[in-house]
Design an enzyme around this catalytic site. Structure first.
Site, PDB file in Angstrom:
ATOM      1  N   ASP A 129     -12.997  -7.523  66.501  1.00 39.93           N
ATOM      2  CA  ASP A 129     -13.416  -7.515  65.107  1.00 39.93           C
ATOM      3  C   ASP A 129     -13.820  -6.339  64.657  1.00 39.93           C
ATOM      4  OD1 ASP A 129     -15.174 -10.112  65.737  1.00 39.93           O
ATOM      5  OD2 ASP A 129     -17.613  -9.500  65.546  1.00 39.93           O
ATOM      6  N   ASP A 131     -14.209  -3.448  62.983  1.00 48.07           N
ATOM      7  CA  ASP A 131     -15.661  -2.755  63.038  1.00 48.07           C
ATOM      8  C   ASP A 131     -15.743  -1.486  63.844  1.00 48.07           C
ATOM      9  OD1 ASP A 131     -16.658  -3.977  65.347  1.00 48.07           O
ATOM     10  OD2 ASP A 131     -18.565  -4.845  63.899  1.00 48.07           O
ATOM     11  N   TYR A 342     -16.169 -11.465  56.931  1.00 51.29           N
ATOM     12  CA  TYR A 342     -16.745 -10.996  57.822  1.00 51.29           C
ATOM     13  C   TYR A 342     -18.461 -10.364  58.081  1.00 51.29           C
ATOM     14  CZ  TYR A 342     -17.222  -8.035  62.061  1.00 51.29           C
ATOM     15  OH  TYR A 342     -17.651  -7.267  63.656  1.00 51.29           O
TER      16      TYR A 342
END
Length: 853
Positions: A129, A131, A342
Site C-alpha cells: 500500500d 502510504d 485507496y
C-alpha cells in the site's frame, strides 16, 4: 506444476524472474489477474500466502512472474527476551534497552515463505500500500529477502486503486521505495514501544497489586491513546460540573397580510424571571411592529470537498452509525474488491490530471444515480478548486460500479455514501435566496429570517444536507406589520452531551493525535481496555470510572502526559523524518529524553494518582472473593477474585498472582507444582472446550528461565512434572504447525486433546473410563493413547475394554474421535502422512495451514 517448471527453466536460461509482493492475498490475486491478462493465464499454488505465476514481459524482455503477498507487517519492533519479564526488569531500563526486529506473526511463517519464493529471482517489485506503513513494510520485505538473494534488483509500484488502468500504469512506471518514509514509521514504533511499555508495566503492577475491581487486565499508557482518552474525560468533567439554570426569552408572533412571521428576541434570553415579565408586559401592549430593516440576497451552500479518510470516518459514525474500526474494515474490503480507490488518504483535492469522465462513465448505468450522472455530464462538471492535495493518494473515489445485490449491508451503505459524496463534490453549489428582517415592538428588537431554494445543486444527490428553512413574505417597502402575540417562554440551560465519535475524530485530527490510519486504532483501544464505552444508539463515548481516574491522575502529576501537545510535536518531527529534513536518531533521542524525565517524575509522585484510585476502587482485601487454593509460600488459602483482571490474593503474604482471562477457574485436586509448591488450579473455556492446569506462581513469575510469562502447564518445559508439556504431548499441532497437541487434564467422558498455541482440539471417545498416553506410533510418530472403555459402552469386539492405539492411524480409534475449531479433517490422515511429530519423531510436514488465502 507446469508453470513453476517453466519459471525454473526461465531462471536457468538467464531470463528475468520477477517476484512481486502485495500487502494482502486478495490484492495479489487481483493484480496478477490484471497483469497476466486474465485468470486463465495464471497458475496458483498454495503456500503461507498464495503464489500466482504467469509469463509476460518485464522492461521489454520476456520474463516469468511470481505474485504473492504478506499479511500486513512482516516484522515488528520488540525487546529481546531478557527484557520481557515484568518482574525482573525495571521499567526505567526500557528507555535504553536494546530493541530488535522480530517476525510479526511467527505462526504464519511469512519470512520463510518470502525467502523461499525469492530464491532464484532476479527482480523484486513491491506492491505494498502506498502510504507510510506500506513503505515500511516494503523495507521489511527487503530485509527478509536480500540476505538470501543479495543481487536482486528492487522496484516499487505506485498505485491508488485496483483498476486495470492504475495497475498497468503502475507497472509501466516503477519507482523505488522511500527509505525516509519507512524510517518515520520506525521512529514512531520505537517511541510507542519504549514509552508505552515502560508506563504500562509500572502502573499495571502498582495498581493491580492494590485494587481488586479495576475491571481491566492492563492499566496501559500510550502517547496517542491517553490524549484520546483525555478528550473524552474533559467532556465528562464539563458535564459533571455543569449547573443548569432557568432562563426566559421572548417570542413575537407577527402577521403581514395573512402571512405568519415568528421573530426571536434580539437580547436572546434573561436569567431573571421578573425582568422577563417586565419586558413581556411592555411588548404585549403593542399591536403594531415597526419594520426596522429587511434584506434579501442570494446565497449558497457550498458543495463538500472531495472525501478524505478522516471525513469518511466522521460521516460514517455520525450518519451511518458505523464505528471507525468497522468503517476502515469495510473500506479496505471495497478497495481490495476494486470498488473504491485507496481509503487511507489525507487529500481533499484532485490533481489537475484526474480523469473524472472515466469514473463517471462507469456509473452512468446505475439504477439509483445513473440519471443524475448523465445530467451532470451533460450540464458540465464543477471541479473543486479548494482543498488539500497531500500528494499521497487522490481523495476516496468510487472506481467501479456496484449495486446493492453485490454488496449489501454496511458495505453497500458506505459505498453508496462514497458515490454520493464524489458526485456532490463535482456538482454545483446549492443556490438559495436568504431574507432577514428586524422589527421593533415597543422599542424591543426582534429578528426573523427566511430561505427559499432556487437550485438544489449537490443536495439533489445528498438530500440530507439540503437547507431547512421557511420562506418569509417580501417586506420590501413595508413599514409595519401586525403583532398577534408576544410570549415569554421558559427554558433551562443544558449540559453538553458526551463526545460523539465524529467529534472525537475531529479533535484528534485538529490536535495532531494519530494519523488517518491510526485514529480508529486509538479509539478502539480505549474502548477495548475498558477506559471508555461507545453508546451504539448515538455513537457517543463516555469514559469509565477507570478512565476518569487515570486522566485525573495524570493531570495531578503531569498534565503533559495526557494533553495532546507533546504527541503533536513528536508527530511533526516524525513528518520531518519522512521528508528527509530531520535525523532519525536525533528525533527519537529528543522524544525519549522528554518522556524519561516525565517517567522518573511520574513514578516518584505515583502516590498522588493512588489517592484518586483509593477513592474509586476497593482494596484487594475488601474485594468480593472466595478462598480457593493454597499459597506456596505460606501454605495458607488465597482469595480468588473473578473480576477483571482475575487474580489470586494471599492476605498473609500480601501478594497477587495473575490468572488467565475469559474462562472458569476451579480447584484441582489439591495438587502442587514441583517448582514452587503452589497448588495448581483448573482453567476451562467451557464444558466442551479445552482445559488446562495453571500454577499461579509460574503464570505470574516463571521460575524456569526458558518458560514465558503467562504460560499454563501445557507450555511448561519441566522434564518430569506429570502436568508439563513433556508428560502430556500427543503430537505437533496439524493446524498451526507451531504448537503442540497435549492431553487435557479433564476427566472422561469430556476428555480432549488440544493445541497449546491455537484453538485446534481433538474430542476423544466419550465412552472411555480412562485415557492415558503410551509410547510413540511407529507410523507417524504421534504418541499412542491407552484407552480404558466402560464395560457397557465399549465399541470393541467381544466386550473388550482396553485399546492402545494411535488416534490418527488406527482404524478403530480414529473414527471415535473428532476435531473441533479446525478446518482440517481428522480422517484420511492415515499411515505415514506425517501427522504430528510427537516428541520430535514424526516424518513429513503439515501441508497447508489455511493462512492468508
Amino acid at each position: 506444476n507446469i508453470q513453476g517448471l517453466t519459471i525454473c527453466i526461465g531462471a536457468m536460461s538467464g531470463e528475468a524472474v520477477v517476484l512481486m509482493v502485495a500487502e494482502k492475498p486478495s490484492l495479489a490475486q487481483a493484480i496478477a489477474y490484471v497483469l497476466a491478462g486474465g485468470a486463465s493465464k495464471v497458475t496458483t499454488h498454495k503456500s503461507a500466502c498464495s503464489v500466482h505465476e504467469y509469463r509476460g514481459t518485464f522492461q521489454g524482455k520476456p520474463a516469468s512472474f511470481k505474485m504473492t503477498s504478506v499479511i500486513g507487517h512482516v516484522l515488528t519492533t520488540d525487546f529481546p527476551p531478557e527484557f520481557q519479564s515484568w518482574d525482573r526488569v525495571d521499567p526505567l531500563d526500557l528507555f535504553t534497552a536494546p530493541i530488535r526486529k522480530v517476525e510479526a506473526n511467527p505462526k504464519a511463517n511469512i519470512c520463510k515463505h518470502l525467502r523461499r519464493e525469492a530464491k532464484g529471482c532476479s527482480h523484486l517489485v513491491l506492491w505494498l500500500d502506498c502510504d507510510r506503513e506500506g513503505e515500511n513494510i516494503c523495507f521489511e520485505v527487503i530485509e527478509t529477502v536480500t540476505p538470501k538473494v543479495p543481487a536482486i534488483k528492487i522496484f516499487r509500484a505506485k498505485f491508488s486503486s485496483i483498476t486495470p488502468h492504475d495497475i498497468i500504469h503502475a507497472m509501466a512506471n516503477l519507482g523505488y521505495p522511500d527509505r525516509n518514509e519507512a524510517r518515520a514509521v520506525d521512529a514512531r514504533q520505537e517511541l510507542d514501544l519504549r514509552v508505552g511499555v515502560a508506563f504500562t508495566r509500572f502502573q499495571t503492577r502498582f495498581f493491580s497489586d492494590k485494587y481488586g475491581n479495576l475491571d481491566s487486565r492492563l492499566i496501559s499508557y500510550g502517547p496517542c491513546q491517553t490524549p484520546t482518552l483525555g478528550f473524552c474525560v474533559d467532556r465528562h468533567d464539563e458535564i459533571q460540573t455543569f449547573v443548569s439554570e432557568p432562563f426566559w426569552a421572548l417570542t413575537a408572533y407577527l402577521d403581514h397580510r395573512g402571512a405568519k412571521i415568528k421573530a426571536q428576541w434580539a437580547r436572546g434570553r434573561v436569567f431573571d424571571h421578573e425582568c422577563g415579565v417586565v419586558f413581556e408586559t411592555i411588548t404585549q401592549k403593542c399591536k403594531t411592529a415597526t419594520v426596522v430593516s429587511f434584506v434579501k440576497k442570494d446565497g449558497k451552500k457550498k458543495r463538500p470537498l472531495p472525501l478524505n479518510t478522516v471525513e469518511m470516518l466522521k460521516v460514517a459514525s455520525k450518519q451511518l452509525h458505523l464505528g471507525p474500526s468497522h468503517t476502515m474494515m469495510i473500506a479496505e474490503h471495497l478497495y481490495t474488491s476494486g470498488f473504491i480507490s485507496y481509503p487511507r488518504t489525507e487529500s481533499s483535492k484532485y490533481s489537475p490530471h484526474f480523469d473524472f469522465n472515466e469514473v463517471l462513465q462507469e456509473h452512468r448505468k446505475n439504477d439509483i444515480w445513473g440519471d443524475y450522472v448523465r445530467t451532470l455530464m451533460a450540464d458540465g462538471l464543477h471541479i473543486p478548486s479548494s482543498g488539500i492535495d497531500a500528494g499521497d493518494h487522490p481523495p476516496i473515489t468510487p472506481m467501479a460500479f456496484a449495486n446493492q445485490s453485490q454488496l449489501g449491508g454496511d458495505d453497500w451503505r458506505l459505498y453508496h455514501y462514497i458515490v454520493c459524496h464524489f458526485l456532490a463534490s463535482i456538482s454545483p453549489d446549492c443556490a438559495v435566496v436568504k431574507t432577514k428582517a428586524a422589527f421593533s415592538v415597543s422599542g424591543e428588537e426582534f429578528r426573523a429570517s427566511g430561505l427559499v431554494v432556487k437550485s438544489p445543486g449537490f443536495t439533489a444527490i445528498m438530500p440530507w444536507l439540503s437547507f431547512k428553512g421557511e420562506p418569509m413574505p417580501d417586506l420590501t417597502g413595508v413599514r409595519s406589520v401586525g403583532v398577534e402575540n408576544v410570549s415569554l417562554d421558559e427554558g433551562r440551560t443544558s449540559a453538553p452531551d458526551y463526545l460523539t465519535e465524529a467529534e472525537l475524530i475531529g479533535l484528534m485530527e485538529k490536535n495532531g493525535i494519530g494519523t488517518d490510519a491510526s485514529i480508529p486504532v486509538h479509539i478502539n483501544n480505549i474502548c477495548e481496555r475498558n477506559y471508555a464505552h461507545v453508546q451504539s444508539a448515538n455513537r457517543t463515548i463516555s469514559p469509565s470510572k477507570l478512565g476518569v481516574a487515570l486522566v485525573h491522575g495524570y493531570h495531578t502529576i503531569d498534565s503533559e502526559l495526557v494533553l495532546p501537545t507533546v504527541r503533536a510535536n513528536i508527530e511533526e518531527n516524525i513528518s520531518l523524518i519522512a521528508k528527509g529534513n530531520a535525523d532519525y536518531g536525533m528525533v527519537v533521542k529528543h522524544a525519549l529524553d522528554q518522556f524519561l524525565a516525565k517517567f522518573r517524575y511520574f513514578t516518584a509522585k505515583i502516590g498522588l494518582m493512588d489517592q484518586l484510585f483509593e477513592a474509586s476502587f476497593s482494596q484487594l482485601a475488601q474485594t468480593q472473593s472466595k478462598f480457593l487454593t493454597k499459597c506456596g509460600k505460606c501454605n495458607r488459602f488465597m482469595k480468588y477474585m473473578p473480576l477483571k483482571p482475575p487474580r489470586l490474593y494471599c492476605m498473609n503474604c500480601e501478594e497477587t498472582y495473575s490468572l488467565p482471562q475469559n474462562g472458569a477457574i476451579k480447584e484441582y485436586k489439591g495438587i502442587t507444582c514441583p517448582l514452587d509448591n503452589f497448588e495448581v488450579v483448573l482453567y476451562s473455556l467451557g464444558p466442551n472446550a479445552k482445559t488446562d492446569t495453571v500454577c499461579p506462581m509460574c503464570y505470574t513469575s516463571p521460575v524456569l528461565d526458558n518458560m514465558k510469562k503467562n504460560s499454563m502447564c501445557s507450555q511448561c518445559p519441566h522434564p518430569t512434572c506429570p502436568r508439563s508439556l513433556a508428560s502430556r504431548t500427543l503430537c505437533r499441532c496439524p493446524e498451526c504447525d507451531v504448537g503442540t497437541v497435549v492431553l487435557d487434564p479433564s476427566d472422561p467422558p469430556k476428555c480432549h486433546a488440544s493445541c497449546n498455541a491455537c484453538n485446534f482440539m481433538i474430542v476423544l471417545p466419550s465412552a472411555a473410563h480412562k485415557i492415558e498416553l503410551d509410547d510413540a506410533c511407529e507410523s507417524c510418530g504421534a504418541t499412542r493413547l491407552r484407552v480404558d472403555f466402560n464395560k457397557k459402552e465399549t465399541p470393541l469386539k467381544d466386550g473388550a475394554t482396553l485399546l492402545t492405539a494411535c488416534v490418527f492411524c488406527d482404524d478403530t480409534l480414529s473414527p471415535l474421535c473428532s476435531e473441533a475449531h479446525s478446518r482440517l479433517s481428522l480422517r484420511g490422515r492415515g499411515r505415514g502422512r506425517g501427522r504430528g511429530r510427537g516428541r520430535g519423531r514424526g516424518r513429513g510436514h503439515s501441508r497447508g495451514r489455511g493462512r492468508g488465502y
